[in-house]
Design a protein around this motif. Sequence first.
Motif, PDB file in Angstrom:
ATOM      1  N   UNK A  70       0.842  -1.209   0.000  1.00 29.72           N
ATOM      2  CA  UNK A  70       0.000   0.000   0.000  1.00 29.72           C
ATOM      3  C   UNK A  70       0.870   1.248   0.000  1.00 29.72           C
ATOM      4  N   UNK A  71       0.445   2.201  -0.801  1.00 28.14           N
ATOM      5  CA  UNK A  71       1.228   3.437  -0.837  1.00 28.14           C
ATOM      6  C   UNK A  71       0.307   4.591  -1.177  1.00 28.14           C
ATOM      7  N   UNK A  72       0.635   5.774  -0.653  1.00 35.52           N
ATOM      8  CA  UNK A  72      -0.154   6.964  -0.992  1.00 35.52           C
ATOM      9  C   UNK A  72       0.591   7.690  -2.101  1.00 35.52           C
ATOM     10  N   UNK A  73      -0.080   7.895  -3.240  1.00 34.44           N
ATOM     11  CA  UNK A  73       0.609   8.559  -4.354  1.00 34.44           C
ATOM     12  C   UNK A  73       0.690  10.057  -4.076  1.00 34.44           C
ATOM     13  N   UNK A  74       1.474  10.764  -4.903  1.00 43.37           N
ATOM     14  CA  UNK A  74       1.639  12.203  -4.653  1.00 43.37           C
ATOM     15  C   UNK A  74       0.338  12.940  -4.844  1.00 43.37           C
ATOM     16  N   UNK A  75      -0.581  12.346  -5.608  1.00 46.09           N
ATOM     17  CA  UNK A  75      -1.844  13.059  -5.791  1.00 46.09           C
ATOM     18  C   UNK A  75      -2.810  12.719  -4.666  1.00 46.09           C
ATOM     19  N   UNK A  76      -2.298  11.999  -3.643  1.00 48.79           N
ATOM     20  CA  UNK A  76      -3.137  11.766  -2.477  1.00 48.79           C
ATOM     21  C   UNK A  76      -4.008  10.532  -2.608  1.00 48.79           C
ATOM     22  N   UNK A  77      -3.762   9.673  -3.617  1.00 48.52           N
ATOM     23  CA  UNK A  77      -4.564   8.472  -3.772  1.00 48.52           C
ATOM     24  C   UNK A  77      -3.902   7.333  -2.999  1.00 48.52           C
ATOM     25  N   UNK A  78      -4.705   6.589  -2.228  1.00 53.75           N
ATOM     26  CA  UNK A  78      -4.180   5.412  -1.549  1.00 53.75           C
ATOM     27  C   UNK A  78      -4.399   4.231  -2.485  1.00 53.75           C
ATOM     28  N   UNK A  99      -0.215  13.839 -12.396  1.00 56.31           N
ATOM     29  CA  UNK A  99       0.252  15.088 -11.790  1.00 56.31           C
ATOM     30  C   UNK A  99       0.294  16.218 -12.798  1.00 56.31           C
ATOM     31  N   UNK A 100       0.438  15.848 -14.081  1.00 57.63           N
ATOM     32  CA  UNK A 100       0.620  16.888 -15.097  1.00 57.63           C
ATOM     33  C   UNK A 100      -0.626  17.763 -15.152  1.00 57.63           C
ATOM     34  N   UNK A 101      -0.408  19.044 -15.475  1.00 61.23           N
ATOM     35  CA  UNK A 101      -1.518  19.997 -15.510  1.00 61.23           C
ATOM     36  C   UNK A 101      -1.780  20.375 -16.965  1.00 61.23           C
ATOM     37  N   UNK A 102      -3.030  20.338 -17.359  1.00 64.19           N
ATOM     38  CA  UNK A 102      -3.384  20.786 -18.711  1.00 64.19           C
ATOM     39  C   UNK A 102      -3.742  22.261 -18.610  1.00 64.19           C
ATOM     40  N   UNK A 103      -2.928  23.111 -19.194  1.00 60.49           N
ATOM     41  CA  UNK A 103      -3.229  24.549 -19.155  1.00 60.49           C
ATOM     42  C   UNK A 103      -3.043  25.087 -20.556  1.00 60.49           C
ATOM     43  N   UNK A 129       8.014  24.424   5.787  1.00 58.99           N
ATOM     44  CA  UNK A 129       7.471  23.157   6.290  1.00 58.99           C
ATOM     45  C   UNK A 129       5.977  22.994   6.086  1.00 58.99           C
ATOM     46  N   UNK A 130       5.330  23.948   5.433  1.00 53.08           N
ATOM     47  CA  UNK A 130       3.881  23.827   5.229  1.00 53.08           C
ATOM     48  C   UNK A 130       3.565  22.873   4.068  1.00 53.08           C
ATOM     49  N   UNK A 131       4.440  22.868   3.044  1.00 51.44           N
ATOM     50  CA  UNK A 131       4.172  21.992   1.896  1.00 51.44           C
ATOM     51  C   UNK A 131       4.413  20.551   2.338  1.00 51.44           C
ATOM     52  N   UNK A 132       3.371  19.703   2.309  1.00 48.79           N
ATOM     53  CA  UNK A 132       3.538  18.342   2.843  1.00 48.79           C
ATOM     54  C   UNK A 132       4.399  17.498   1.912  1.00 48.79           C
ATOM     55  N   UNK A 133       5.276  16.689   2.519  1.00 49.99           N
ATOM     56  CA  UNK A 133       6.190  15.854   1.736  1.00 49.99           C
ATOM     57  C   UNK A 133       6.089  14.445   2.273  1.00 49.99           C
ATOM     58  N   UNK A 134       6.008  13.423   1.391  1.00 45.20           N
ATOM     59  CA  UNK A 134       5.879  12.055   1.893  1.00 45.20           C
ATOM     60  C   UNK A 134       7.257  11.449   2.157  1.00 45.20           C
ATOM     61  N   UNK A 135       7.254  10.176   2.575  1.00 46.10           N
ATOM     62  CA  UNK A 135       8.513   9.559   3.008  1.00 46.10           C
ATOM     63  C   UNK A 135       9.503   9.448   1.858  1.00 46.10           C
ATOM     64  N   UNK A 136       9.002   9.420   0.612  1.00 47.76           N
ATOM     65  CA  UNK A 136       9.935   9.320  -0.514  1.00 47.76           C
ATOM     66  C   UNK A 136      10.479  10.699  -0.883  1.00 47.76           C
ATOM     67  N   UNK A 162       1.012  17.395  -3.494  1.00 47.24           N
ATOM     68  CA  UNK A 162       0.386  18.640  -3.962  1.00 47.24           C
ATOM     69  C   UNK A 162      -1.119  18.664  -3.732  1.00 47.24           C
ATOM     70  N   UNK A 163      -1.743  17.481  -3.800  1.00 44.14           N
ATOM     71  CA  UNK A 163      -3.200  17.488  -3.638  1.00 44.14           C
ATOM     72  C   UNK A 163      -3.594  17.731  -2.187  1.00 44.14           C
ATOM     73  N   UNK A 164      -2.789  17.174  -1.248  1.00 38.09           N
ATOM     74  CA  UNK A 164      -3.057  17.488   0.161  1.00 38.09           C
ATOM     75  C   UNK A 164      -2.956  18.987   0.355  1.00 38.09           C
ATOM     76  N   UNK A 165      -1.927  19.553  -0.284  1.00 37.15           N
ATOM     77  CA  UNK A 165      -1.707  20.988  -0.139  1.00 37.15           C
ATOM     78  C   UNK A 165      -2.913  21.742  -0.691  1.00 37.15           C
ATOM     79  N   UNK A 166      -3.405  21.283  -1.850  1.00 38.71           N
ATOM     80  CA  UNK A 166      -4.538  21.967  -2.455  1.00 38.71           C
ATOM     81  C   UNK A 166      -5.755  21.901  -1.530  1.00 38.71           C
ATOM     82  N   UNK A 167      -5.992  20.708  -0.963  1.00 36.32           N
ATOM     83  CA  UNK A 167      -7.143  20.586  -0.073  1.00 36.32           C
ATOM     84  C   UNK A 167      -6.981  21.484   1.140  1.00 36.32           C
TER      85      UNK A 167
END
Length: 1606
Positions: free
Chosen positions: A1189-1197, A1495-1499, A1573-1580, A1585-1590
């Motif tokens: 089990x792992x939490x991806x950078x987009x916050x998906x478990x 993670x990529x953004x369509x702009x 230290x506000x920007x959350x970073x996982x163990x890797x 970024x999604x946690x941050x957005x929320x």
Amino acid sequence: MADRDPVPLPAEVRAKLAELELELSEGDITQKGYEKKRSKLIGAYFPQSPGMDPSTGQERRTPVTPSSSRYHRRRSSGSRDERYRSDVHTEAVQAALAKHKERKMAVPMPSKRRSLVVQTSMDAYTPPDTSSGSEGEGRGDEDEGGDGEEEDEEDGGGGGGGGGGGTSSSREGSISMEHWISRAIHGTSSTTTTSSTASSSSSSTRSGGSGAAAGGRLADVLAQHVHISAHHLRRHHHHHHHRHKTENHSAPPDVTSYTNNTANATADGIQVERAPGAGTAAQRQTPKYGNAELMETGDGVPVSSRVSAKIQQLVNTLKRPKRPPLREFFVDDFEELLEVQQPDPNQPKAEGAQMAAMQGEQLGVVTNWPPSLEAALQRWGTISPKAPCLTTMDTNGKPLYVLTYGKLWSRSVKVAYNLLHKLGTKQEPLVKPGDRVALVFPNNDPAAFMTAFYGCLLAEVVPVPIEVPLTRKDAGSQQIGFLLGSCGVTVALTSDACHKGLPKSPTGEIPQFKGWPKVLWFVAESKHLSKPPRDWFPHIKDANQDTAYIEYKTCKDGSVLGVTVMRIATLTHCQALTQSCSYTEAETIVNVLDFKKDVGLWHAILTSVMNMMHVISIPYALMKVNPLSWIQKVCQYKAKVACVKSRDMHWALVAHREQRDVNLSSLRMLVVADGSNPWSISSCDAFLNVFQTKGLKPEVICPCASSPEALTVAIRRPAEEGSTPPGRGVLSMQGLSHGVIRVDSEEKLSVLTLQDVGSVMPGGMMCAVRLEGVPQLCKTDEIGELCVCTVATGTSYYGLAGMTKNTFEVFPVCSNGTPISEFPFTRTGLLGFIGPAGLIFVAGKMDGLMVVGGRRHNADDIVATALAVEPMKFVYRGRIAVFSITVLHDERIVVAAEQRPDSTEEDSFQWMSRVLQAIDGIHQVGVYCLALVPSNTLPKTPLGGIHLSETKQLFLEGALHPCNVLMCPHTCVTNLPKPRQKQPEIGPASVMVGNLVSGKRIAQASGRDLGQIEDNDQFLFLSEVLQWRAQTTPDHVLYTLLNSRGTIASSLTCVQLHKRAEKIAAMLGERGHLQDGDHVALVYPPGIDLIVAFYGCLYAGCVPITVRPPHPQNIATTLPTVKMIVEVSRSVCVMTTQVINKLLRSKEASAAVDVRSWPPVLDTDDLPKKKPPLLHKPSNPDTLAYLDFSVSTTGMLAGVKMSHTATSAFCRSIKLQCELYPSREVAICLDPYCGLGFVLWCLCSVYSGHQSILIPPSELEVNPALWLSAVSQYKVRDTFCSYSVMELCTKGLGLQTDSLKSRGLDLSRVRTCVVVAEERPRIALTQSFSKLFKDLGLHPRAVSTSFGCRVNLAICLQGTSGPDPTTVFVDMRALRHDRVRLVERGSPHSLPLMESGKILPGVRIIIANPETKGPMGESHLGEIWVHSGHNASGYFTVYGDEALQSDHFNSRLSFGDTQTVWARTGYLGFLRRTELTDASGERHDALYVVGALEEAMELRGMRYHPIDIETSVIRTHKSITECAVFTWTNLLVVVVELDGSEQEALDLVPLVTNVVLEEHYLIVGVVVVVDIGVIPINSRGEKQRMHLRDGFLADQLDPIYVAYNM
């Protein structure tokens, strides 16, 4: 606002009001007295609740008589820079704002942390001086508004002379009830009731020095009454047919409060009339400032949060198209074309005939004119030594000293003698004729300056007058130093007093100023000098081509040039001035200007001596104390001429009370030195209005135009009685911006009124040339740069031949290309035209020119517009700087202003939004950035003006420290590339053909075969391998765990592991009563227990899931994740240690999650003694071995299933790649919970038999050197770490490499140091790590990365053999279009990508198009697909989302090889065949990972990877330590962590916006500045970024500042 009078008042009441207003501005009555008398006067005319007065607007009284009262009305605005004063303009601005009101824009207020608000608004706060304005705020300071160009240096803006300033600040200082209510009412009438009350309630905390809290309460009380009275008033207004649209001072609606009731919302400005009581209920429930009620976002998702409400509002604002939409054009496949501003076909063009150059009258040489200035001085000094030459005043206005011509002559001779003979030695004199020396004299000592100046002329030494340096770091003094250095100055002449005042070091030495050459300070006062011998006389020649003096000039970019003026030019100039001004011998002249340069020097030092005139010099300090002093001196000395600037006239007006004894009839000429500034007109007019009754004749006012290069360009002659009145031009600003002259357009708002500055100087010739390209003559209706051809100009910029040629040696040409004269012209730096009757008109300066989108705007004009927006209330002393910066290939306008100390957030924000509207309405140009700084913080020139280039420099360096910023890139930036349209999909046939035609290989690659089976490879299951090892090599150590001191905490041999695992299996059977295949969650810290528990589960036939334990200091956020994994994995039991068991049952834990719903928890610290009856042997190798089990950078478990087959294949693949054998030692510093980290920590040693040295990453926080010391101590060849570990080492050990080396740390044995990652390799970090530890023997080639993802935990891993990882550079712009274009290192927009290790044995890779699933060619960007024995067999999800699973794990290509089953990684990348060969002799294929698709953004139709934008942002300012970006409703949000004082937070907003525009062609929507230290970073080490957005949308970040870019 003058157009709106609530009730027509009788004339006599108006007159009394005007008088009251005046008394207040002079400080004769207090604010309180004023309000009392005023309400008494007008109380009768307003049927309304007591104390309420809707006419608080400052400029709303109707004038009684056009002459005097019109001025009184204006005078109240004492604190503003009057060169920019114009009634007409103010009215135009108000009208422009009124137009904007009709389409009111909702502008979101930025959010600011409380501490920041308090600091900035209070640190500069000085209590307003209500009783007397005489010495108070009004002139306490060297104030200066505006353009801050050097020639306006001594301008002390409009600080209210007799008392306007002091009292005006008190007027807003105290909140008066009436002002407050009128604000609330005006808010209501133009916007929704709800929003206006919300905004008023937040505005009620205006810090008036006190009562902020009371203000808040007042708001709540009033909220219930305001609406009724507002309605009552509104009827009243309709009754008088007053349109209610010019609500200029209502607060912008605080659109942070949204209501569900859309009927109330007047988003598009629909006026909603309501019954008197309707709004009150709605109002009462509006929470104070924010917390939006339910509101839907752009995607129709309901959210409830203040932040998202603001973003939504920003989105709504941006939806209304402001500018015409960009034109369509075909985008070339490759380059993103920036939109080029096409000229508008309807724009005005010059249509007149070509102008003719104008010739001035002959310079009539009078017979007795002296042959040189020194000769004149000698003549007057000897034949009339008693004649007064100069009278200086002290600060009380008393004559301090009279210098006679005799004294001037004898002292100058003395200075000349000492300069030549008393410095240095007889053999080596320090100063020789022709050398340059600096003149450093203060503004209050003209006599000393004059003596030194003429002393230099007599000694034939070249004086370079400069300002007195006050501190070592004055704004711009470095550039002055550069000028002195390039002129070779070694001696500085100064006065005694000045010398004493210079900063000294403790030893009494004068320090070397920043950037200055070493100079000898020489006090040039008579008492310090030796007397020249009787027989010594200065050598007096006729004026020749030698340099007489050098005048310094500051350019737009802040550099300082020296303009050299020859002796003949100086003399000719004096003659021309004498002729134009009809100077005669012994006339008296009053001078207020700086006598060291420009008009002051030419009239009061040079021409005066030529004509033996008497100069009365008024120092700047006296003007500050008594602005009327110059007028008094004109009367006292019956002076014929006075030299002033328009601001001196303005000050005199403000300070002027009905003086009986003022008589200006003696004046025949009033030279207005800055008369060429279009904004000086109103001061001239107003001055004439008031003083005409005092004998001032209209024809006396003589504006002049000058520049350092061309000296006096033109001056209006004192006219004979009854001759034609001077010219006026009322020009359209729209026309001027296109460079053409159009008299008053139909748009009455945007006009510029010009006055003529007389005709061409005697003996000169003038023309105007085009600004760009060849100096071609302008047409008669075109604006150009004025050029002069005469002897009387400067000749060069000292030491700069190239610039000299472009400025002083210009040959204007006709349209056919022939020069108009054989003599060179000099560029004046002034923009203008030659009007009818040969009159010269100046419309602005070259230095102030800003070319935006092909149109020209003058900084002065924009300053004037900004100041016309409620100047009194807001800008501190009219101090505004306007300049342009280049962003994305065009100039962008920046306005920086000092705000008054007592302004509230609300005031400043409101002022800013109105300035934007006014500038847009009048100049049709957008402001890119508006920055407000606390009062007195913009850098000053020596005479108190704003130092423009220094301000710009600070802005660009992020050191201006504004307290409010508003960026409007959305409206200004119209040249972005076109959004990309996706190409139509390509069918299989064309792709195959395409590939064949271009000879492209299909992008595929594979690792080597898994090869023959060795002895332990016959086992299908890891549990069997462990049992085999326990029998064959029982005492072989498999695991060693280190503690933070680097000593062994525990170790484990094969047999120990086997025995302990058996006990665990027994415990699971006994206590847990588990069935075969049950899931067990293992919650352990990194260590040995985790490994034992894992094999215990395998022995018992259970499926283990490793879970990171909750963090004891942070249970609230970490425990829910643990709980979630336990639930989602359907674990029937949790195994853990005693300590963690206690933690799970603690009070904090029960606050975070529901503790009762945990499955049974087994603590494994005391194990049962017995063995299980029998070890489980799985029946089928494809059954589950474990879940990952792992939490991806987009916050998906996401949990994936690993079968026994896959697990064994995985271990075998790693064993082969890294050549692992029982004799090897491997150091592992990773988190052992998921992915490759878990496999290396728990599985590989058992499979391959090597010893693993385990280093928990958390121990590195205590001892950063732990990992590297262990690697060195155990002589390890292979080590694995994570990015966070690498970063810890780089930051924590960066300065300690020497001490580590001395302790014997040696990394030379390391072959591979692999960073385990699931992202694009962080090349900057790996490189800095390699560089840093190179000294400790680390081979740079050793450092590499691996790549894994959810579907396959390790695809690439740099093994022991095989070529080194390669790096390529790709074009970032092409990448956005999903294309790979290789470029050279260092080329613009290049991005380095490092190969992610070698492909593992048994792994095949192909690159496929994520949409069409077709195979891609080599070096094309696509999704990485993988086929391998160790692919995971699927997601483990509660809901069993089969579609997702089958797509990710069982995909087939749409054409080509359609049989193979692939797993999709979700990452974009490309394959490239390199020149290198791998172990098998084949060409090596390198895999480059670009980034995750999710993670990529369509702009704008392009694909951006957040890391690229973040890298640019982090580079932009030293205080930005980390950055994360995400999108929300199509807006780009940039979050930066600030390492610095909170004062710096706002500096980052423009810098971040600029860099993202420049490098990525994107407009940032929101900039959020947060703490470290506000920007959350996982163990890797990956950003969540999604946690941050929320967190941002739920308003949980506690940001320092949030800026919403418009």
